[in-house]
Design a protein around this motif. Structure first.
Motif, short mmCIF file in Angstrom:
data_model
loop_
_atom_site.label_atom_id
_atom_site.label_comp_id
_atom_site.label_asym_id
_atom_site.label_seq_id
_atom_site.Cartn_x
_atom_site.Cartn_y
_atom_site.Cartn_z
N LEU A 24 0.84 -1.21 0.00
CA LEU A 24 0.00 0.00 0.00
C LEU A 24 0.87 1.25 0.00
O LEU A 24 0.60 2.21 -0.73
N ASN A 25 1.89 1.24 0.83
CA ASN A 25 2.80 2.38 0.91
C ASN A 25 3.53 2.62 -0.41
O ASN A 25 3.66 3.76 -0.87
N ASP A 26 3.97 1.53 -1.05
CA ASP A 26 4.71 1.64 -2.31
C ASP A 26 3.85 2.22 -3.43
O ASP A 26 4.39 2.78 -4.39
N GLN A 27 2.53 2.11 -3.34
CA GLN A 27 1.63 2.64 -4.36
C GLN A 27 1.44 4.15 -4.24
O GLN A 27 0.92 4.78 -5.16
N LYS A 28 1.85 4.73 -3.14
CA LYS A 28 1.68 6.16 -2.90
C LYS A 28 2.78 6.97 -3.57
O LYS A 28 3.91 6.50 -3.72
N ILE A 29 2.45 8.22 -3.94
CA ILE A 29 3.51 9.12 -4.41
C ILE A 29 4.38 9.49 -3.21
O ILE A 29 3.95 9.35 -2.06
N VAL A 30 5.57 9.98 -3.48
CA VAL A 30 6.58 10.18 -2.43
C VAL A 30 6.06 10.96 -1.22
O VAL A 30 6.24 10.53 -0.09
N ASP A 31 5.38 12.07 -1.44
CA ASP A 31 4.95 12.88 -0.29
C ASP A 31 3.72 12.33 0.43
O ASP A 31 3.31 12.86 1.44
N LYS A 32 3.15 11.23 -0.06
CA LYS A 32 1.99 10.60 0.58
C LYS A 32 2.35 9.26 1.24
O LYS A 32 1.48 8.62 1.83
N LYS A 33 3.61 8.84 1.14
CA LYS A 33 4.02 7.58 1.76
C LYS A 33 3.86 7.70 3.27
O LYS A 33 4.06 8.76 3.84
N PHE A 34 3.46 6.61 3.92
CA PHE A 34 3.12 6.68 5.34
C PHE A 34 4.02 5.87 6.25
O PHE A 34 3.94 6.00 7.47
N ILE A 35 4.87 5.01 5.73
CA ILE A 35 5.78 4.26 6.60
C ILE A 35 6.95 5.16 6.96
O ILE A 35 7.68 5.64 6.10
N ILE A 36 7.10 5.40 8.25
CA ILE A 36 8.22 6.20 8.75
C ILE A 36 9.46 5.33 8.83
O ILE A 36 10.53 5.73 8.40
N GLU A 37 9.28 4.11 9.37
CA GLU A 37 10.41 3.19 9.49
C GLU A 37 9.93 1.75 9.55
O GLU A 37 8.94 1.44 10.20
N ASP A 38 10.66 0.89 8.86
CA ASP A 38 10.44 -0.56 8.90
C ASP A 38 11.36 -1.07 10.01
O ASP A 38 12.58 -1.09 9.87
N LEU A 39 10.77 -1.46 11.14
CA LEU A 39 11.56 -1.75 12.33
C LEU A 39 12.10 -3.18 12.38
O LEU A 39 13.26 -3.39 12.72
#
Length: 80
Positions: A24-39
């Protein structure tokens, strides 16, 4: 308090769900991505303002992809 752009939340899920959320995050344009960090394997740090959107998308995905035993068995299932 309403979420703001600087707030985030810890999302804990299993590996398949995490991959769906990354998708879902990868489908967003850069300024709309929502993952801050993959922990790690089961945790993501997510921007707070997308919490409801993620919940809705996950519910839709689960409704479309999770089947009950009866649905999998099909017409040959005898309930008598």
């Amino acid at each position: 308090l309403p979420p703001n752009k600087s707030s985030g939340f810890l999302l804990t899920c299993d590996a398949p769900m995490k991959q769906f959320i990354i998708h879902l995050n990868d489908q967003k344009i850069v300024d709309k991505k929502f993952i801050i960090e993959d922990l790690d394997a089961t945790h993501l740090l997510i921007r707070g303002e997308v919490r409801d959107e993620i919940h809705r998308k996950v519910e839709e995905w689960m409704d479309a992809n999770v089947y009950s035993t009866i649905e999998r068995v099909g017409d040959n299932f005898d309930t008598s």
